[in-house]
Structure formats: structure tokens, C-alpha cells
Design an enzyme around this catalytic site. Structure first.
Site, PDB file in Angstrom:
ATOM      1  N   LYS A 120     -29.779  35.953  18.428  1.00  0.00           N
ATOM      2  CA  LYS A 120     -29.190  34.663  18.010  1.00  0.00           C
ATOM      3  C   LYS A 120     -29.485  34.377  16.538  1.00  0.00           C
ATOM      4  O   LYS A 120     -28.648  33.832  15.820  1.00  0.00           O
ATOM      5  CB  LYS A 120     -29.739  33.517  18.879  1.00  0.00           C
ATOM      6  N   LYS A 123     -16.487  43.525  26.168  1.00  0.00           N
ATOM      7  CA  LYS A 123     -16.579  42.677  27.360  1.00  0.00           C
ATOM      8  C   LYS A 123     -15.687  41.452  27.147  1.00  0.00           C
ATOM      9  O   LYS A 123     -15.634  40.917  26.029  1.00  0.00           O
ATOM     10  CB  LYS A 123     -18.045  42.247  27.498  1.00  0.00           C
ATOM     11  N   LYS A 178     -14.485  34.703  25.400  1.00  0.00           N
ATOM     12  CA  LYS A 178     -13.696  33.730  24.656  1.00  0.00           C
ATOM     13  C   LYS A 178     -13.945  33.883  23.155  1.00  0.00           C
ATOM     14  O   LYS A 178     -13.031  33.782  22.344  1.00  0.00           O
ATOM     15  CB  LYS A 178     -14.118  32.327  25.104  1.00  0.00           C
TER      16      LYS A 178
END
Ligand code: SF4
Length: 327
Positions: A112, A192, A195
């Protein structure tokens, strides 16, 4: 008493077929065997969302997809994380007993930081503590996870062991309910389905939108002409047909390898299969969408039932931690 299962999902708006095959279908099945609690984790979403204006709409869209897919609010508790403020309280208590080193070595924290270098907030580091609070606030015994989420659950178990060791047995150690979530590849045929990548197919699309999107999907890149033999094992459409378009897969593979079937025909069959399979879900979704007050009531009732469990846990935790009582 059936075991209690907890699972949460971020409010990412309308769900795609990867979410549907990977998690939602499993949620629906679990309801018949377990006491299920399903949470839309909007507080978790704040760790990476800088613009929160769409959060209410995204939460509603996810709730609609869950309800339409068959999550039954009479059987399961379905609610929004921030509607149960006790989770923030438990998160704070758990943060006092969680060594910083445990959190710093979590691989997703490092990922992250790379993804959002300009927004490295405390929430990113504390995410596993909040996740632990989500689960143990309801004393859930099992959490449906894929292999990739096992390290997070192990950390939750470590936090539970530490709490129980310090303050006495309070929480069950949540167990992984390993589920073979299929990894659904996106319409780009590479990554994968997601969105954020933009290679997704939403379950709530109309039949026509579904057809149009499927026709743009990447198939076997080596099959340039209709007469070229295909390689079904590397073709995403082939794998999706296994889920949606009931067909003899051996026969389809053979037809593809020998160029007896073209990609256009094959994609049409997939689109028809998806539309047929999702038609009842789409109908139910439209019915719920037309009754927004009912959806609000379902979420409010879920929050009320969740709070009844949560407030009892917080009372016990404060007592165990020797926090002074308010007269
Ligand atoms: S015929 Fe079907 S399985 Fe074969 S490459 Fe084309 S889309 Fe893929």
C-alpha cells in the site's frame, strides 16, 4: 448453536462477476449452516479513499448486489461498519496491545505504501487491528478467506492470543474457513478481474451491456483468424464458460483446438449463459432498488442486531482491562 461466521467487504460499488463467483455466492451458501454476519466495511475504505463523496452510493450498490444475490437479512446480519461505533472503540483497545513490529511486517502494508506514497496514513498500518476488531467484536469463530488472506487472519489470531493471555479468556481464536475462491481473470485476459484495473464485468449490467462488453474481451492472442486453431487453456472466455454457459467443456476445448468454433460464437454463448444465469438476480436487484427505504431499514435492523452483540463485548472487554466504570 451454529458457529458464527464474519466477513466484510469494502463498499466498492456495483460488484463484478469476480466478486460474485469468488465471495458472494459463498456468503449465500454459508447462511444455511452458520450464523453469518456480513459487514460493509466503509471505515476500511477511508484508508485509501481521498474523495469520500461517493461512499454512500457505493455502499448502497454493494448492499443491493448482496441482497439480490440472496443474502437474507432474516437469516444473516447485514450492516454497515460505521453504524456500529463499538468497532472503533475495540480497535483502540486492541491497538494498545499490538506491537508495532507485527504491523510493520504485514506485506500488504508495504504494498500500500508503494501504491499511495502520498497518503501513507495510520489507517494503512492499523488496518489489521481494525480487521481483528471487526471479527472479534462479534466473537466470530470462523472467517471465510482465500489462501492469500491467511497471513492477515493469523495476525488477528496472534492479537487474540495476546489479549486473552494478558486479560483472561475473552475471545475465541477465529479460524480460517478456507474457500477455494476461483481467481477470475478480467476481460483483458491478463490480470485478476478488478474495478481498479477496469477489466471487470458488473453483475448488474443489462443483458445488452453484458453482450457488448463480452464481445470486447481478449481471447487466445495467438488465434488471429477464424481458421486458426485456438488454445482454450489460456483463454479467459473458455474458463468463464465453465462457470456460466453449461456445456461439455471437453467438447468445447476440442472444437476450439480444431477451429470448429469461432470466438464470436463462443463469446455469444458466454454472454447468453451469463444473462440467463443472472436474470433472476437482476430482477431482484431492480425490485430492491425501487424500494430504497426497505434497504435502509434492512441495514438499520442489521446495525441494531450487531450493536446488541457489540455492546456486550465492549462491556466485557472494559471489565477485563480494568477500565474504571462510569457510575
Ligand atoms: S473459441 Fe472460445 S475458447 Fe477458443 S479461443 Fe475463441 S473464445 Fe477462446
Amino acid at each position: 448453536m451454529p458457529k458464527r461466521v464474519f466477513s466484510g467487504a469494502r463498499p466498492t460499488g456495483r460488484q463484478h462477476i469476480g466478486n460474485y463467483l469468488g465471495a458472494i455466492q459463498n456468503y449465500v451458501k454459508l447462511q444455511s449452516e452458520y450464523d453469518c454476519i456480513y459487514c460493509i466495511v466503509d471505515i476500511h475504505a477511508l484508508t485509501s479513499l481521498e474523495d469520500t463523496s461517493q461512499l454512500p452510493q457505493m455502499t448502497r450498490e454493494l448492499a443491493l448486489d448482496w441482497l439480490a444475490a440472496g443474502i437474507d437479512p432474516k437469516k444473516s446480519i447485514m450492516f454497515v461498519q460505521s453504524h456500529v461505533p463499538e468497532v472503533a472503540e475495540l480497535h483502540t483497545f486492541l491497538s494498545m496491545i499490538t506491537p508495532l513490529g507485527w504491523l510493520q511486517r504485514v506485506p500488504t502494508f508495504k504494498e500500500k505504501i508503494k501504491l499511495q506514497p502520498d497518503n501513507v496514513n495510520y489507517g494503512l498500518l492499523g488496518y489489521p487491528v481494525l480487521m481483528t476488531a471487526d471479527i472479534i467484536l462479534y466473537k466470530a469463530q470462523a472467517v471465510p478467506v482465500g489462501e492469500d488472506q491467511l497471513p492477515h487472519l493469523e495476525l488477528a489470531r496472534e492479537i487474540v492470543r495476546r489479549f486473552n493471555g494478558k486479560f483472561g479468556d475473552t475471545f475465541p481464536e477465529p479460524e480460517a474457513k478456507l474457500t477455494n475462491f476461483p481467481t477470475v481473470v478480467g476481460l483483458d485476459g491478463k490480470e485478476k478481474m478488478s474495478k481498479s484495473v477496469g477489466n471487470h464485468l458488473e453483475i448488474a449490467l443489462t443483458a445488452e451491456e453484458t453482450r457488448a462488453k463480452i464481445m470486447t474481451a481478449v481471447t487466445d492472442p495467438d488465434r488471429k483468424f477464424r481458421k486458426d486453431p485456438g488454445h482454450p487453456e489460456i483463454c479467459n472466455i473458455y474458463h468463464l464458460r465453465d462457470y456460466f454457459a453449461a456445456f461439455d467443456m471437453k467438447e468445447l476445448a476440442e472444437k476450439c483446438r480444431t477451429a470448429q468454433i469461432g470466438c464470436v460464437e463462443c463469446k455469444q454463448a458466454l454472454a447468453e449463459g451469463i444473462n440467463k444465469s443472472l436474470a433472476p438476480l437482476r430482477e431482484r436487484r431492480a425490485e430492491f432498488a425501487a424500494r430504497p427505504d426497505e434497504v435502509d431499514d434492512i441495514l438499520a435492523d442489521g446495525a441494531k442486531r450487531a450493536r446488541a452483540i457489540a455492546s456486550e463485548t465492549i462491556r466485557e472487554v472494559k471489565e477485563r482491562m480494568n477500565l474504571p466504570r462510569l457510575k
